[in-house]
Scaffold this active site. Structure first.
Site, PDB file in Angstrom:
ATOM      1  N   HIS A  19      10.963 -64.575 -40.418  1.00 17.22           N
ATOM      2  CA  HIS A  19      10.285 -64.603 -41.710  1.00 17.22           C
ATOM      3  C   HIS A  19       8.982 -65.399 -41.650  1.00 17.22           C
ATOM      4  CE1 HIS A  19      11.349 -68.830 -42.358  1.00 17.22           C
ATOM      5  NE2 HIS A  19      12.543 -68.526 -41.865  1.00 17.22           N
ATOM      6  N   GLU A  34      19.947 -68.139 -41.321  1.00 13.08           N
ATOM      7  CA  GLU A  34      19.571 -69.265 -40.472  1.00 13.08           C
ATOM      8  C   GLU A  34      20.808 -70.098 -40.131  1.00 13.08           C
ATOM      9  OE1 GLU A  34      18.213 -70.877 -38.195  1.00 13.08           O
ATOM     10  OE2 GLU A  34      16.205 -71.158 -39.033  1.00 13.08           O
TER      11      GLU A  34
END
Length: 240
Positions: free
Chosen positions: A6, A84
């Site tokens: 990202h 994550e």
């Protein structure tokens, strides 16, 4: 296959541990996503399906890439396993301040060590994923209160084998938009990196990473779609 971390998040910018905290992109992160989409379009890439996590910084990056490529129709599968790494009780805290408090070496091990987990969240902590609606369908024992990279690998690789790999085997061109550590875990698996080697690996924000696979789905080449100077600058270190 394209892997894409990202764009820069607000907490990347503020040098905070982010983990599963659902922070958005910074203004620079939006521009990184736009540039990634532009590069992919200019290079002639086309996709049949996208994978991403359930965190908005990855989802929004994918949205922007889709818009830049005129692929807003693209089927998307959101997988929590691509989130994550969970940074436990460190989430939201400034890394530089933590280094002063606990020592730079310990914080470095929390960040980059393969098997070391940061201090976990208490089960009653409102930041614990058990209180988040997006994980309501998961068994409580599947939800981490903290994770090492080793533990992250144990959820990423089954996702790869059970969901992503069958799509590749079916001939689909994929883009996977995820996070620094979930992509490090996948990279380790694909390239067979040692535990020590993966500790030195960093995935930069917003730069498409191409993996070329052979008929047995083994990597034959991988490379970033960015000029080498920029890659060298950003590959150095980015907060998670």
């Amino acid at each position: 296959m394209i892997l894409l971390r990202h764009g820069e998040s607000v907490w990347n910018l503020e040098n905070r541990f982010t983990g599963w905290t659902d922070v958005d992109l910074s203004a620079n992160g939006v521009e990184e996503a736009r540039l990634a989409g532009k590069i992919l379009k200019n290079e002639g890439y086309q996709f049949d399906k996208a994978y991403t996590s359930v965190l908005k910084r990855a989802i929004r990056t994918l949205w922007i890439v889709e818009e830049m490529m005129d692929l807003v129709w693209l089927p998307v599968e959101k997988r929590w396993e691509l989130n994550e790494r969970h940074y436990g009780n460190l989430q939201g805290l400034n890394k530089a301040e933590m280094a002063k408090q606990y020592g730079a070496e310990l914080v470095h091990q929390w960040r980059r060590g393969y098997g070391i987990e940061p201090p976990p969240l208490d089960n009653s902590d409102p930041r614990h994923p058990r209180f988040d609606r997006r994980y309501a369908g998961l068994a409580p024992e599947a939800l981490p209160a903290s994770e090492s990279l080793k533990k992250t690998l144990k959820r990423v690789i089954p996702c790869w084998k059970q969901h992503i790999l069958p799509d590749i085997a079916a001939g689909k061109e994929l883009i996977i938009v995820a996070h620094g550590n979930s992509l490090r875990a996948l990279y380790k698996h694909l390239e067979g990196l040692s535990d020590q080697e993966v500790m030195e690996l960093n995935i930069p924000t917003g730069i498409p990473l191409v993996f070329e696979l052979d008929s047995a789905f083994r990597p034959t080449a991988h490379y970033y779609l960015a000029d080498s100077e920029k890659s060298q600058v950003v590959i150095g270190d980015t907060a998670h």
